[in-house]
Design a protein around this motif. Structure first.
Motif, mmCIF file in Angstrom:
data_model
loop_
_atom_site.group_PDB
_atom_site.id
_atom_site.type_symbol
_atom_site.label_atom_id
_atom_site.label_comp_id
_atom_site.label_asym_id
_atom_site.label_seq_id
_atom_site.Cartn_x
_atom_site.Cartn_y
_atom_site.Cartn_z
ATOM 1 N N SER A 1 33.389 93.687 15.921
ATOM 2 C CA SER A 1 32.855 93.598 17.409
ATOM 3 C C SER A 1 32.483 94.803 17.128
ATOM 4 O O SER A 1 31.303 95.867 18.200
ATOM 5 C CB SER A 1 32.870 93.407 18.631
ATOM 6 O OG SER A 1 34.572 93.850 19.293
ATOM 7 N N TYR B 1 28.957 97.157 16.695
ATOM 8 C CA TYR B 1 28.055 96.835 17.458
ATOM 9 C C TYR B 1 28.161 97.408 18.814
ATOM 10 O O TYR B 1 27.416 97.337 19.607
ATOM 11 C CB TYR B 1 27.982 95.202 17.935
ATOM 12 C CG TYR B 1 27.482 94.485 16.618
ATOM 13 C CD1 TYR B 1 26.592 94.723 16.350
ATOM 14 C CD2 TYR B 1 29.045 92.935 16.330
ATOM 15 C CE1 TYR B 1 26.127 93.715 14.887
ATOM 16 C CE2 TYR B 1 28.168 92.400 15.042
ATOM 17 C CZ TYR B 1 26.890 92.945 14.482
ATOM 18 O OH TYR B 1 27.012 91.833 13.681
ATOM 19 N N ASN C 1 25.563 89.447 19.086
ATOM 20 C CA ASN C 1 26.740 90.547 18.207
ATOM 21 C C ASN C 1 27.744 89.509 18.709
ATOM 22 O O ASN C 1 28.739 89.206 18.234
ATOM 23 C CB ASN C 1 26.364 91.699 18.963
ATOM 24 C CG ASN C 1 24.900 92.232 17.715
ATOM 25 O OD1 ASN C 1 24.480 91.546 16.723
ATOM 26 N ND2 ASN C 1 24.366 92.947 18.748
ATOM 27 N N ARG D 1 28.570 86.321 16.718
ATOM 28 C CA ARG D 1 28.693 86.916 15.806
ATOM 29 C C ARG D 1 30.107 87.167 15.353
ATOM 30 O O ARG D 1 30.700 86.671 14.030
ATOM 31 C CB ARG D 1 27.723 87.942 14.985
ATOM 32 C CG ARG D 1 26.679 87.614 14.097
ATOM 33 C CD ARG D 1 25.319 88.567 13.858
ATOM 34 N NE ARG D 1 23.908 87.857 13.437
ATOM 35 C CZ ARG D 1 22.538 88.283 14.617
ATOM 36 N NH1 ARG D 1 23.575 89.018 15.218
ATOM 37 N NH2 ARG D 1 21.720 88.014 13.598
ATOM 38 N N SER D 2 30.557 88.132 16.012
ATOM 39 C CA SER D 2 31.221 88.640 15.950
ATOM 40 C C SER D 2 32.540 87.200 15.770
ATOM 41 O O SER D 2 34.062 87.436 15.099
ATOM 42 C CB SER D 2 31.985 89.474 16.969
ATOM 43 O OG SER D 2 31.421 91.030 16.818
#
Length: 223
Positions: A91, A94, A156, A159-160
């Motif tokens: 993270s 991002y 995002n 995804r993390s």
């Protein structure tokens, strides 16, 4: 980019081939049109034995391919502290992370529950086993996205979460998990959406609707 547009690399190679072909053809034409002068010789020639062709060397043996290590299914998720560390590794790229001090934990009779809010539209929640303090499940919760940036933000965060619960997956494999679960950048336009997929013993369940937003939870898959 259009599929019919020739890749620059192949375009250069094609030009090079045409140039070489043209030069070769020109040389052949010149050699055919130029007469070759011959002179008679009265001297006798001695026949020479034909040279034996050299044996063709055998190609080198291909190196043995290394066996990929077997990935065993996870028997349990990590504890909360490890999850936060693994989550933040991804993270941070991002531009956001989980602040451990702001994680809300509440105690139930059988499990502990926790929640972390990134903003008023998206956050993370889950439950923890009391006996060994490992995660029972963990998921992303979010209201329906209203802008493209909000959609990207949710992707995002998701995804993390997948990285934190399945560290062995590559970036492409993580994106494939999202596709197999049914998540896409057009989620804000779908009326409803559900899906499920399993990686290394971890099950990812997706539920989405324009009214209730979306949930994507990770838990150990049942045999």
């Amino acid at each position: 980019m259009s599929q019919h547009r020739i890749n620059k690399k192949w375009y250069v190679l094609l030009i090079a081939v045409f140039i070489v072909s043209a030069c070769s053809a020109k040389e052949e034409a010149t050699s055919e049109s130029t007469p070759v002068a011959t002179t008679e010789s009265t001297s006798t020639t001695t026949a020479t034995p034909e040279a034996k062709p050299e044996p063709t060397p055998e190609p080198p043996a291909e190196p043995e391919k290394q066996k990929q290590p077997e990935i065993k299914p996870y028997e349990s998720l990590s504890d909360l502290d490890t999850f936060i560390i693994e989550f933040n590794k991804t993270s941070n790229e991002y531009g956001f992370s989980i602040n451990k001090d702001n994680v809300e934990v509440s105690r139930g009779e059988e499990v502990l529950s926790f929640r972390y809010v990134f903003n008023d539209k998206v956050g993370i929640m889950g439950t923890i086993h009391k006996n060994d303090l490992t995660l029972r499940d963990v998921g992303v919760i979010g209201k329906p996205a209203e802008t493209e940036n909000e959609v990207i933000e949710r992707l995002n965060i998701t995804r993390s979460l997948i990285t934190a619960t399945n560290p062995q997956l590559s970036a492409d494999e993580i994106d494939q998990v999202l596709l197999d679960a049914g998540l896409s950048k057009e989620i804000s336009k779908d009326n409803s959406l559900t899906g499920s997929t399993v990686r290394n013993g971890v099950q990812y369940d997706l539920s989405f609707s324009e009214k209730n937003g979306f949930l994507l939870f990770a838990r150990i898959a049942k045999n």
